[in-house]
Design an enzyme around this catalytic site. Structure first.
Site, mmCIF file in Angstrom:
data_model
loop_
_atom_site.group_PDB
_atom_site.id
_atom_site.type_symbol
_atom_site.label_atom_id
_atom_site.label_comp_id
_atom_site.label_asym_id
_atom_site.label_seq_id
_atom_site.Cartn_x
_atom_site.Cartn_y
_atom_site.Cartn_z
ATOM 1 N N ALA A 32 -19.595 9.826 4.757
ATOM 2 C CA ALA A 32 -18.226 10.274 5.000
ATOM 3 C C ALA A 32 -18.297 11.555 5.823
ATOM 4 C CB ALA A 32 -17.501 10.512 3.684
ATOM 5 N N GLY A 57 -21.201 7.149 1.848
ATOM 6 C CA GLY A 57 -20.161 6.169 2.167
ATOM 7 C C GLY A 57 -20.689 4.952 2.896
#
Length: 263
Positions: free
Chosen positions: A67, A112
């Site tokens: 992320a 992520g």
């Protein structure tokens, strides 16, 4: 297909491909990426000719490096919660798609990146790819399913070790613990992924959906209830033209011609 800023969406026959396309940021995910993904999934769902979806990364270095920390550091806890919810919604959306989704991991899939790959139906990886949940190194924990999908795939002990050490593991190790299905040399990964996608795309549409639905929904049910789910989907396959066609073709010793229709 529409043009997107953060991803590339294309189709190859019955196979749709979404490529994360922020190579300068190693394809790090922010809210704009998530919004583009949701729109691309709308396109996938609206096109009945698409039988399989592949997710991969542009730029040769990363699938999704994680992320976007430069974005996250300025968010309030409630804004971070919204970001986390948006990522979770994306994962559930991919699981709810009626077609198989393959993660073709070509490089870094950290944080992520591992989480998005785990929300796909399975993962193929290049020998040089890397996996892990390094969030603990930032003083936080995974926020897009890492503490939940990982133990369901690799067991509690291994998931705790990865989430608590922040260790980054090779594709080979990821395969050994059951996170990755297959590992290929980097120059063979795409053709091998496409080969499997095309095998699945040649099957009956309803039966693919039924198999995915039974495995995903049955996984956390008590066994008898889960087997009841299978019984119903098994019978429903025979309500689809592809089920009739597949059995007739077998008995007539010919190759089935699956049309993919639902009636």
């Amino acid at each position: 297909p529409m043009a997107y800023e953060n991803i590339i969406y294309e189709t190859e026959g019955n196979v749709a491909v979404i490529r994360f396309n922020r190579p300068k940021a190693l394809n790090a995910v922010n809210l704009d990426v998530v919004k583009d993904m949701q729109k691309a999934l709308d396109e996938v769902e609206a096109d009945p000719s698409i039988r399989v979806l592949i997710l991969t990364g542009e730029g040769g270095k990363a699938f999704v490096a994680g992320a976007d920390i430069s974005l996250m550091v300025n968010l309030s806890p409630l804004q971070l919660r919204d970001f986390s919810v948006a990522l979770h919604d994306l994962g559930f959306r991919m699981e709810a798609l009626p077609i198989p989704v393959i993660a073709c991991v070509n490089g870094f899939a950290l944080g992520g990146g591992t989480e998005i790959a785990m929300a796909c139906d399975f993962i193929y990886a290049s020998e040089d790819s890397k996996f892990g949940q390094p969030e603990i190194n930032l003083g936080i924990i995974p926020g897009a399913g890492g503490t939940q999908r990982l133990p369901r795939l690799v067991g509690k002990g291994m998931a705790k070790e990865l989430c608590m050490t922040g260790a980054i593991i090779s594709a080979q190790e990821a395969k050994e613990i059951g996170l990755v299905n297959k590992v290929f040399p980097a120059d063979k990964l795409w053709e091998e992924t496409l080969k499997t996608a095309k095998i699945m795309a040649s099957k009956g549409r309803f039966s693919l959906m039924a198999a995915k639905r039974c495995i995903d929904r049955g996984f956390n049910l008590e066994l008898r209830a889960a087997c009841g789910l299978e019984t119903d989907q098994f019978a429903l396959c025979m309500a689809s033209p592809d089920g009739r066609e597949g059995m007739s073709a077998f008995l007539e010793k010919r190759k089935p011609e699956f049309k993919g229709g639902l009636s």
